[in-house]
Scaffold this motif. Sequence first.
Motif, PDB file in Angstrom:
ATOM      1  N   ASP A  41     -31.374   1.155 102.107  1.00  0.00           N
ATOM      2  CA  ASP A  41     -30.789  -0.114 101.667  1.00  0.00           C
ATOM      3  C   ASP A  41     -31.092  -0.419 100.204  1.00  0.00           C
ATOM      4  O   ASP A  41     -30.234  -0.938  99.487  1.00  0.00           O
ATOM      5  N   LEU A  42     -32.311  -0.114  99.744  1.00  0.00           N
ATOM      6  CA  LEU A  42     -32.735  -0.529  98.417  1.00  0.00           C
ATOM      7  C   LEU A  42     -33.086   0.631  97.488  1.00  0.00           C
ATOM      8  O   LEU A  42     -33.499   0.398  96.355  1.00  0.00           O
ATOM      9  N   ASP A  77     -34.461   3.618  92.528  1.00  0.00           N
ATOM     10  CA  ASP A  77     -34.329   2.254  93.046  1.00  0.00           C
ATOM     11  C   ASP A  77     -32.980   1.672  92.655  1.00  0.00           C
ATOM     12  O   ASP A  77     -32.481   1.893  91.541  1.00  0.00           O
ATOM     13  N   LEU A  78     -32.386   0.933  93.569  1.00  0.00           N
ATOM     14  CA  LEU A  78     -31.162   0.211  93.257  1.00  0.00           C
ATOM     15  C   LEU A  78     -31.517  -1.102  92.559  1.00  0.00           C
ATOM     16  O   LEU A  78     -32.620  -1.630  92.713  1.00  0.00           O
ATOM     17  N   ILE A  80     -30.309  -5.181  91.603  1.00  0.00           N
ATOM     18  CA  ILE A  80     -29.564  -6.294  92.195  1.00  0.00           C
ATOM     19  C   ILE A  80     -28.606  -6.857  91.155  1.00  0.00           C
ATOM     20  O   ILE A  80     -29.024  -7.275  90.068  1.00  0.00           O
ATOM     21  N   TYR A 163     -24.457   2.879  95.836  1.00  0.00           N
ATOM     22  CA  TYR A 163     -24.331   1.555  96.436  1.00  0.00           C
ATOM     23  C   TYR A 163     -25.109   1.527  97.738  1.00  0.00           C
ATOM     24  O   TYR A 163     -25.238   2.540  98.440  1.00  0.00           O
ATOM     25  N   SER A 164     -25.652   0.375  98.040  1.00  0.00           N
ATOM     26  CA  SER A 164     -26.477   0.226  99.234  1.00  0.00           C
ATOM     27  C   SER A 164     -25.617   0.248 100.497  1.00  0.00           C
ATOM     28  O   SER A 164     -24.480  -0.226 100.486  1.00  0.00           O
ATOM     29  N   CYS A 167     -23.881  -2.913 101.251  1.00  0.00           N
ATOM     30  CA  CYS A 167     -22.645  -3.337 100.592  1.00  0.00           C
ATOM     31  C   CYS A 167     -21.476  -3.269 101.565  1.00  0.00           C
ATOM     32  O   CYS A 167     -21.444  -2.438 102.471  1.00  0.00           O
ATOM     33  N   LYS A 203     -24.545 -11.356  95.562  1.00  0.00           N
ATOM     34  CA  LYS A 203     -25.525 -10.283  95.465  1.00  0.00           C
ATOM     35  C   LYS A 203     -24.907  -8.959  95.907  1.00  0.00           C
ATOM     36  O   LYS A 203     -24.163  -8.892  96.875  1.00  0.00           O
ATOM     37  N   TYR A 205     -26.260  -4.578  95.814  1.00  0.00           N
ATOM     38  CA  TYR A 205     -27.285  -3.606  95.446  1.00  0.00           C
ATOM     39  C   TYR A 205     -26.587  -2.344  94.954  1.00  0.00           C
ATOM     40  O   TYR A 205     -25.977  -1.602  95.730  1.00  0.00           O
TER      41      TYR A 205
END
Length: 304
Positions: A41-42, A77-78, A80, A163-164, A167, A203, A205
């Motif tokens: 996710d992140l 790391d993604l 924000i 992309y997370s 998304c 928001k 990610y």
Amino acid sequence: MGKTLKELAGLYASRQPKQVDDLTEEAPVLGIIPFEEASHDLWNMYESVDEVQGAGWVQMNAPLPPVDVTGELRKVDLAILGGEIECPEDMANMFGGREKYFARKLPRVVRRSGMSAERRILYDNFRAWALDHGRAVSAGSAADNCYSIVAVRFVPGETCGLYSPRCFRQGAVLDTRPVNGGELYKAASGAYQGVLVYGMRLKAYLGVQIANRHSVAAVVNASAEHVPTADMIDDLLADVRATPGSTFLFMHEKAKNLLQRYKGGALQVDPAGRDMDRRITHWNGIEIVTSYNFEDGTEKSLSV
């Protein structure tokens, strides 16, 4: 190859399919980057290949040499991409409700968000990587009136956008949710501090991964007095092993104007000619993509 945000929106953004148009309207680079889904996710985990020992020629009936691929797992790391927008109670009533107010304001907010995201990608990802890894050359300007030209070759699984998995769960690139459950609250800061407002937060990610050392390079310190030579641009493309379709030259429109002198110097116009067309769209088959999210001749001179 991954898919652009517009292609992803066509697949997954069922609720707000036009949001991506606002996001990329004034961010052309953001609109062409191929994105791939991150492993988490992140963040994204990937294997960086450090050395490949391939097959070799041997004599008949001789033992085969060992082959191997050595590398290590790495993490990206993604970031924000997000923000908050507030609407005072009375203003919401004048617009016919908070939903109508936000619907009218959000396209401009999303458009500005895309511009901010693109600027960060250009300077904090692509150009910064080239500078940090010795893949940048200087056109020679020592004044703070410079432009940069960035070459990027997108490579599936290596150099791409991320992309997370979160998304598009809401049917849009940017997840939008009402603050305080959509109820009024007192603004703690900003222009409406102390006023009862409705709030909305946005928001997403997103991130950029550069895992191929032959995929990103840059020319910096370019100016009207220090125009990159044609050989510099040729070498820039060679540094990223450019191939048409997967490689792009990113620059400000005025940086492209600097390069157009090479075409202008070779033009021949007959007496009946009325159009002096100095425009260029490609360099040796590689597409040039201009963006006004580059600084307009105000970059500081960099030590390379």
